[in-house]
Design a protein around this motif. Sequence first.
Motif, short mmCIF file in Angstrom:
data_model
loop_
_atom_site.label_atom_id
_atom_site.label_comp_id
_atom_site.label_asym_id
_atom_site.label_seq_id
_atom_site.Cartn_x
_atom_site.Cartn_y
_atom_site.Cartn_z
N ARG A 1 0.87 -1.18 0.00
CA ARG A 1 0.00 0.00 0.00
C ARG A 1 0.90 1.23 0.00
N THR A 2 0.66 2.16 -0.93
CA THR A 2 1.49 3.36 -1.02
C THR A 2 0.65 4.59 -0.71
N ASP A 3 1.11 5.37 0.27
CA ASP A 3 0.45 6.64 0.60
C ASP A 3 1.41 7.77 0.27
N VAL A 4 0.84 8.85 -0.25
CA VAL A 4 1.66 10.02 -0.58
C VAL A 4 1.25 11.16 0.33
N PHE A 5 2.25 11.88 0.87
CA PHE A 5 1.92 13.01 1.77
C PHE A 5 2.95 14.11 1.60
N ARG A 6 2.69 15.23 2.24
CA ARG A 6 3.63 16.35 2.11
C ARG A 6 4.82 16.16 3.03
N SER A 7 6.01 16.48 2.51
CA SER A 7 7.21 16.37 3.34
C SER A 7 7.18 17.41 4.44
N SER A 8 7.76 17.07 5.56
CA SER A 8 7.89 18.05 6.64
C SER A 8 9.35 18.22 6.94
N GLY A 9 9.67 19.23 7.69
CA GLY A 9 11.07 19.40 8.10
C GLY A 9 11.84 20.23 7.09
N ALA A 10 13.16 20.21 7.24
CA ALA A 10 14.02 21.07 6.42
C ALA A 10 13.89 20.73 4.95
#
Length: 360
Positions: free
Chosen positions: A224-233
Motif C-alpha cells: 500500500r502506497t500513501d503520498v503526503f507532504r514532506s515536513s522538516g528542512a
Amino acid sequence: MDEMFDKLQAVADRYEELNELMSDPEVIADSDRFMALSKEEGSIRETVTKYRRYRQVMTEINDDNDLLREKLDPEMEAMTKDELKDLDEEKTQLEQEITVLMLPSDPNDDKNIIMEIHGAAGGDEASLFAADLFNMYTRYAERQGWNVEVIDENATEVGGFKEIVLMITGEKVYSKLKFENGAHRVQRVPVTESAGRVHTSTATVGVMPEYEDVDIDLDPKDIRTDVFRSSGAGGQHINKTSSAVRMTHLPTGVVVSMQDQRSQQQNRAKAMEILKQRVYDYYASREQNEYDEQRKTAVGTGDRSERIRTYNFPQNRVTDHRINLTLNKLDRVMNGELDEIIEALLLNEQAKKMEELNHG
C-alpha cells in the motif's frame, strides 16, 4: 592444530594465486574483477603474513634445538636458550592470533547497515533518549570515517524522535554495530521532571545489514502506497508538493517512509529499495530465530525486546548486561567513544566461537 595448518596452507596458496592474477594485464583491464580479487587478497593478507612468520619461527626453534644437542660453550648455550624462550613465546602468541583469524566470520560483517532507533517506554523522555542515541551513533560513525544518511524520521515536539532510520555506509560497519541490536535503557531526571526524580525509559535499536542485489520479488498487490507532504528542512519546494511516500508491505507489516529525495518519483524508488531490504531481513531473521531455537543458542542474540545496556546519567555509568561490563564514563560514550564497549563485545563473540570450535 594440524587440520588448521592444512587450511592455512590452502589460504597461503590462494594468496599466491591472487597476486599472480592481479598482475595479469587482462585482469587489470577488467576493473570489476580486479576489485573483487584485491578485496579477497586484502581479507587474507594478515592471516598469510602471520602464517609465514609462524613457519619461520618453527624453523628457528628446530635449528636452536639442534644446536643445543651439540657441545656449546656456556656463553653460546645461554644465548641460544634465551633466543629459544623468546621464540616459544612468539609461537604461542602467533598460534592464538592465527586461531582468531581463522574463526568463521559473519558473512555480513563487511556490509553497510540500516539502523532504526525507536523511542519505546517513557513518552517524551524515551523520544529524547532516541535522539541522544542517534547523536551517539552519528559521532561514533564520524570517528570511524563512515557516512550517515537519515532515511526517515518522525520527530516529537520536544525535540526527540518517535523513530529515526539511518543508512550508515563505510568500512566494516555491520561488524562493529551489529551488537547494538536490542533495548537500551536510560535512567536520569527528565527535563520535564520538577521534583528531581530519576525516571527509567527505553529506546530500541534495530541493526540490519544492507543486502546487495536483494533477490526478492514483492507483489505490487501486497504494497500500500500513501503520498503526503514532506515536513522538516528542505525549503519551500518540499512543502508545496506531496512528494513524500509511505509504503506498507501488508503481509509483514513493514513500513517505509521516504521524504529526503527531491521528487515523489525518487522517493518512491528509494522507498521500494529499502522496503525490499527490510522485508528480506524480516524473513531472514525469522529463519535465523527458528535456527537458533533448534540449537538453543538464542541467548544474548540482541533481540529488539531484550535489554542489552543501561545508561545511568546521575552516576555517569554505562553497563552492558550481556558481558557484565560497566564503565564510569557515560559522558564520553554518549559523545561517540564506543570503542571500548564494541571491542569487549567482539572479544566475547570470538571467545564463544572458539568454544564452539573446540566442542564442535
